[in-house]
Design a protein around this motif. Sequence first.
Motif, PDB file in Angstrom:
ATOM      1  N   LYS A 165      26.543  -5.945 -25.992  1.00  0.00           N
ATOM      2  CA  LYS A 165      27.565  -5.715 -27.007  1.00  0.00           C
ATOM      3  C   LYS A 165      27.397  -6.710 -28.140  1.00  0.00           C
ATOM      4  O   LYS A 165      26.742  -7.741 -27.992  1.00  0.00           O
ATOM      5  CB  LYS A 165      28.962  -5.806 -26.389  1.00  0.00           C
ATOM      6  N   VAL A 166      27.934  -6.358 -29.246  1.00  0.00           N
ATOM      7  CA  VAL A 166      27.870  -7.244 -30.403  1.00  0.00           C
ATOM      8  C   VAL A 166      29.270  -7.347 -30.989  1.00  0.00           C
ATOM      9  O   VAL A 166      29.987  -6.346 -31.094  1.00  0.00           O
ATOM     10  CB  VAL A 166      26.822  -6.738 -31.432  1.00  0.00           C
ATOM     11  N   ILE A 167      29.683  -8.567 -31.275  1.00  0.00           N
ATOM     12  CA  ILE A 167      31.016  -8.798 -31.830  1.00  0.00           C
ATOM     13  C   ILE A 167      30.857  -9.446 -33.205  1.00  0.00           C
ATOM     14  O   ILE A 167      30.195 -10.479 -33.336  1.00  0.00           O
ATOM     15  CB  ILE A 167      31.858  -9.694 -30.904  1.00  0.00           C
ATOM     16  N   GLU A 168      31.427  -8.790 -34.186  1.00  0.00           N
ATOM     17  CA  GLU A 168      31.350  -9.281 -35.565  1.00  0.00           C
ATOM     18  C   GLU A 168      32.641 -10.025 -35.865  1.00  0.00           C
ATOM     19  O   GLU A 168      33.725  -9.468 -35.732  1.00  0.00           O
ATOM     20  CB  GLU A 168      31.198  -8.061 -36.479  1.00  0.00           C
ATOM     21  N   LEU A 169      32.504 -11.291 -36.224  1.00  0.00           N
ATOM     22  CA  LEU A 169      33.676 -12.132 -36.473  1.00  0.00           C
ATOM     23  C   LEU A 169      33.730 -12.514 -37.938  1.00  0.00           C
ATOM     24  O   LEU A 169      32.737 -12.969 -38.498  1.00  0.00           O
ATOM     25  CB  LEU A 169      33.595 -13.423 -35.648  1.00  0.00           C
ATOM     26  N   GLU A 170      34.891 -12.361 -38.526  1.00  0.00           N
ATOM     27  CA  GLU A 170      35.104 -12.839 -39.898  1.00  0.00           C
ATOM     28  C   GLU A 170      35.785 -14.201 -39.788  1.00  0.00           C
ATOM     29  O   GLU A 170      36.934 -14.273 -39.365  1.00  0.00           O
ATOM     30  CB  GLU A 170      35.986 -11.811 -40.625  1.00  0.00           C
ATOM     31  N   LEU A 171      35.051 -15.257 -40.141  1.00  0.00           N
ATOM     32  CA  LEU A 171      35.582 -16.613 -39.967  1.00  0.00           C
ATOM     33  C   LEU A 171      35.942 -17.212 -41.322  1.00  0.00           C
ATOM     34  O   LEU A 171      35.217 -17.026 -42.302  1.00  0.00           O
ATOM     35  CB  LEU A 171      34.541 -17.499 -39.281  1.00  0.00           C
ATOM     36  N   SER A 172      37.041 -17.975 -41.350  1.00  0.00           N
ATOM     37  CA  SER A 172      37.430 -18.596 -42.617  1.00  0.00           C
ATOM     38  C   SER A 172      36.611 -19.859 -42.878  1.00  0.00           C
ATOM     39  O   SER A 172      36.548 -20.345 -44.002  1.00  0.00           O
ATOM     40  CB  SER A 172      38.922 -18.916 -42.612  1.00  0.00           C
ATOM     41  N   LYS A 221      28.954 -21.589 -36.956  1.00  0.00           N
ATOM     42  CA  LYS A 221      28.120 -21.212 -35.809  1.00  0.00           C
ATOM     43  C   LYS A 221      28.636 -21.871 -34.530  1.00  0.00           C
ATOM     44  O   LYS A 221      28.727 -21.242 -33.474  1.00  0.00           O
ATOM     45  CB  LYS A 221      26.667 -21.619 -36.076  1.00  0.00           C
ATOM     46  N   ALA A 222      28.992 -23.155 -34.631  1.00  0.00           N
ATOM     47  CA  ALA A 222      29.503 -23.863 -33.459  1.00  0.00           C
ATOM     48  C   ALA A 222      30.792 -23.222 -32.965  1.00  0.00           C
ATOM     49  O   ALA A 222      30.999 -23.064 -31.756  1.00  0.00           O
ATOM     50  CB  ALA A 222      29.729 -25.328 -33.810  1.00  0.00           C
ATOM     51  N   ALA A 223      31.659 -22.821 -33.899  1.00  0.00           N
ATOM     52  CA  ALA A 223      32.917 -22.190 -33.505  1.00  0.00           C
ATOM     53  C   ALA A 223      32.653 -20.865 -32.797  1.00  0.00           C
ATOM     54  O   ALA A 223      33.256 -20.562 -31.762  1.00  0.00           O
ATOM     55  CB  ALA A 223      33.796 -21.975 -34.734  1.00  0.00           C
ATOM     56  N   ALA A 224      31.735 -20.074 -33.341  1.00  0.00           N
ATOM     57  CA  ALA A 224      31.424 -18.777 -32.728  1.00  0.00           C
ATOM     58  C   ALA A 224      30.826 -18.961 -31.336  1.00  0.00           C
ATOM     59  O   ALA A 224      31.113 -18.192 -30.412  1.00  0.00           O
ATOM     60  CB  ALA A 224      30.472 -17.986 -33.626  1.00  0.00           C
ATOM     61  N   GLU A 279      31.458 -21.430 -29.311  1.00  0.00           N
ATOM     62  CA  GLU A 279      32.576 -21.816 -28.445  1.00  0.00           C
ATOM     63  C   GLU A 279      33.378 -20.571 -28.033  1.00  0.00           C
ATOM     64  O   GLU A 279      33.757 -20.421 -26.870  1.00  0.00           O
ATOM     65  CB  GLU A 279      33.463 -22.807 -29.234  1.00  0.00           C
ATOM     66  N   MET A 280      33.608 -19.675 -28.990  1.00  0.00           N
ATOM     67  CA  MET A 280      34.331 -18.430 -28.678  1.00  0.00           C
ATOM     68  C   MET A 280      33.545 -17.592 -27.668  1.00  0.00           C
ATOM     69  O   MET A 280      34.120 -16.990 -26.764  1.00  0.00           O
ATOM     70  CB  MET A 280      34.532 -17.601 -29.953  1.00  0.00           C
ATOM     71  N   ALA A 281      32.224 -17.554 -27.839  1.00  0.00           N
ATOM     72  CA  ALA A 281      31.398 -16.771 -26.922  1.00  0.00           C
ATOM     73  C   ALA A 281      31.493 -17.330 -25.511  1.00  0.00           C
ATOM     74  O   ALA A 281      31.651 -16.586 -24.540  1.00  0.00           O
ATOM     75  CB  ALA A 281      29.942 -16.762 -27.395  1.00  0.00           C
ATOM     76  N   ARG A 282      31.411 -18.665 -25.412  1.00  0.00           N
ATOM     77  CA  ARG A 282      31.463 -19.295 -24.085  1.00  0.00           C
ATOM     78  C   ARG A 282      32.817 -19.080 -23.431  1.00  0.00           C
ATOM     79  O   ARG A 282      32.907 -18.850 -22.224  1.00  0.00           O
ATOM     80  CB  ARG A 282      31.187 -20.786 -24.200  1.00  0.00           C
ATOM     81  N   LYS A 283      33.881 -19.169 -24.230  1.00  0.00           N
ATOM     82  CA  LYS A 283      35.229 -19.125 -23.651  1.00  0.00           C
ATOM     83  C   LYS A 283      35.735 -17.715 -23.408  1.00  0.00           C
ATOM     84  O   LYS A 283      36.568 -17.491 -22.554  1.00  0.00           O
ATOM     85  CB  LYS A 283      36.210 -19.841 -24.588  1.00  0.00           C
ATOM     86  N   LEU A 284      35.287 -16.742 -24.227  1.00  0.00           N
ATOM     87  CA  LEU A 284      35.888 -15.412 -24.111  1.00  0.00           C
ATOM     88  C   LEU A 284      34.890 -14.269 -24.144  1.00  0.00           C
ATOM     89  O   LEU A 284      34.966 -13.360 -23.323  1.00  0.00           O
ATOM     90  CB  LEU A 284      36.911 -15.213 -25.247  1.00  0.00           C
ATOM     91  N   LEU A 285      33.956 -14.309 -25.090  1.00  0.00           N
ATOM     92  CA  LEU A 285      33.188 -13.094 -25.375  1.00  0.00           C
ATOM     93  C   LEU A 285      32.124 -12.785 -24.325  1.00  0.00           C
ATOM     94  O   LEU A 285      31.833 -11.625 -24.064  1.00  0.00           O
ATOM     95  CB  LEU A 285      32.557 -13.195 -26.765  1.00  0.00           C
ATOM     96  N   ALA A 286      31.535 -13.832 -23.755  1.00  0.00           N
ATOM     97  CA  ALA A 286      30.469 -13.606 -22.779  1.00  0.00           C
ATOM     98  C   ALA A 286      30.869 -14.155 -21.425  1.00  0.00           C
ATOM     99  O   ALA A 286      31.577 -15.149 -21.332  1.00  0.00           O
ATOM    100  CB  ALA A 286      29.187 -14.288 -23.253  1.00  0.00           C
ATOM    101  N   ASN A 287      30.442 -13.491 -20.392  1.00  0.00           N
ATOM    102  CA  ASN A 287      30.553 -14.038 -19.036  1.00  0.00           C
ATOM    103  C   ASN A 287      29.210 -14.700 -18.760  1.00  0.00           C
ATOM    104  O   ASN A 287      28.242 -14.038 -18.401  1.00  0.00           O
ATOM    105  CB  ASN A 287      30.830 -12.909 -18.051  1.00  0.00           C
ATOM    106  N   GLY A 299      43.722 -20.229 -28.954  1.00  0.00           N
ATOM    107  CA  GLY A 299      43.825 -21.371 -29.855  1.00  0.00           C
ATOM    108  C   GLY A 299      42.796 -21.401 -30.969  1.00  0.00           C
ATOM    109  O   GLY A 299      42.743 -22.365 -31.727  1.00  0.00           O
ATOM    110  N   PHE A 300      41.968 -20.381 -31.066  1.00  0.00           N
ATOM    111  CA  PHE A 300      41.006 -20.349 -32.164  1.00  0.00           C
ATOM    112  C   PHE A 300      41.712 -19.878 -33.430  1.00  0.00           C
ATOM    113  O   PHE A 300      42.321 -18.809 -33.449  1.00  0.00           O
ATOM    114  CB  PHE A 300      39.854 -19.387 -31.839  1.00  0.00           C
ATOM    115  N   SER A 301      41.626 -20.684 -34.460  1.00  0.00           N
ATOM    116  CA  SER A 301      42.256 -20.279 -35.714  1.00  0.00           C
ATOM    117  C   SER A 301      41.170 -19.929 -36.728  1.00  0.00           C
ATOM    118  O   SER A 301      39.986 -20.171 -36.506  1.00  0.00           O
ATOM    119  CB  SER A 301      43.141 -21.410 -36.241  1.00  0.00           C
ATOM    120  N   GLY A 302      41.578 -19.351 -37.826  1.00  0.00           N
ATOM    121  CA  GLY A 302      40.618 -19.026 -38.881  1.00  0.00           C
ATOM    122  C   GLY A 302      39.737 -17.841 -38.548  1.00  0.00           C
ATOM    123  O   GLY A 302      38.658 -17.702 -39.099  1.00  0.00           O
ATOM    124  N   VAL A 303      40.227 -16.991 -37.636  1.00  0.00           N
ATOM    125  CA  VAL A 303      39.466 -15.786 -37.310  1.00  0.00           C
ATOM    126  C   VAL A 303      40.126 -14.601 -37.983  1.00  0.00           C
ATOM    127  O   VAL A 303      41.304 -14.316 -37.735  1.00  0.00           O
ATOM    128  CB  VAL A 303      39.408 -15.542 -35.777  1.00  0.00           C
TER     129      VAL A 303
END
Lengths: 84, 84
Positions: free
Chosen positions: A40-47, A55-58, A60-68, B29-33
């Motif tokens: 799967k591919v998740i497109e994120l619009e980041l501020s 990139k670091a934020a994305a 972190e999101m992948a590790r915590k939620l998007l990927a097992n 807790g991720f902001s700016g998404v």
Amino acid sequence: MKAFVTVMPKNGVLDPQGKAIGHALGTLGFSGVGEVRAGKVIELELSETDPARAKAAAEEMARKLLANTVIESFKVELAPESQR
Amino acid sequence: MKAFVTVMPKNGVLDPQGKAIGHALGTLGFSGVGEVRAGKVIELELSETDPARAKAAAEEMARKLLANTVIESFKVELAPESQR
């Protein structure tokens, strides 16, 4: 800034969805198709505007939620500069 | 040759999976998404060795099976030369 997180099943992990797609392609008459893997591919619009921090934020999101990460690997790509 | 078919919901099409991911990122807790869109990527191992024909074959597969072109758009990429 746009980031794309691509999540794929790790090598050696059973991928029934990929298998089903491969089988369906065969029955549709497509030949020469070997292994098929579905992810799967998740497109994120980041501020965030700094590429390294976005990139670091994305990641972190992948590790915590998007990927097992037990059964899936992920990679993060930022949109090309012209599309940010 | 490896081909990657990326299938995304078209702009303007409701994407409940993307919305759910965006909401979950917020509660974590991720902001700016901003907008989140969820698509799929299918990795195909093709026996075809000619890049142009491999790409055409993958596009045909996407139109016939992998993507619902009414609500989804797709793009086909071949693996970089070093990984073929």
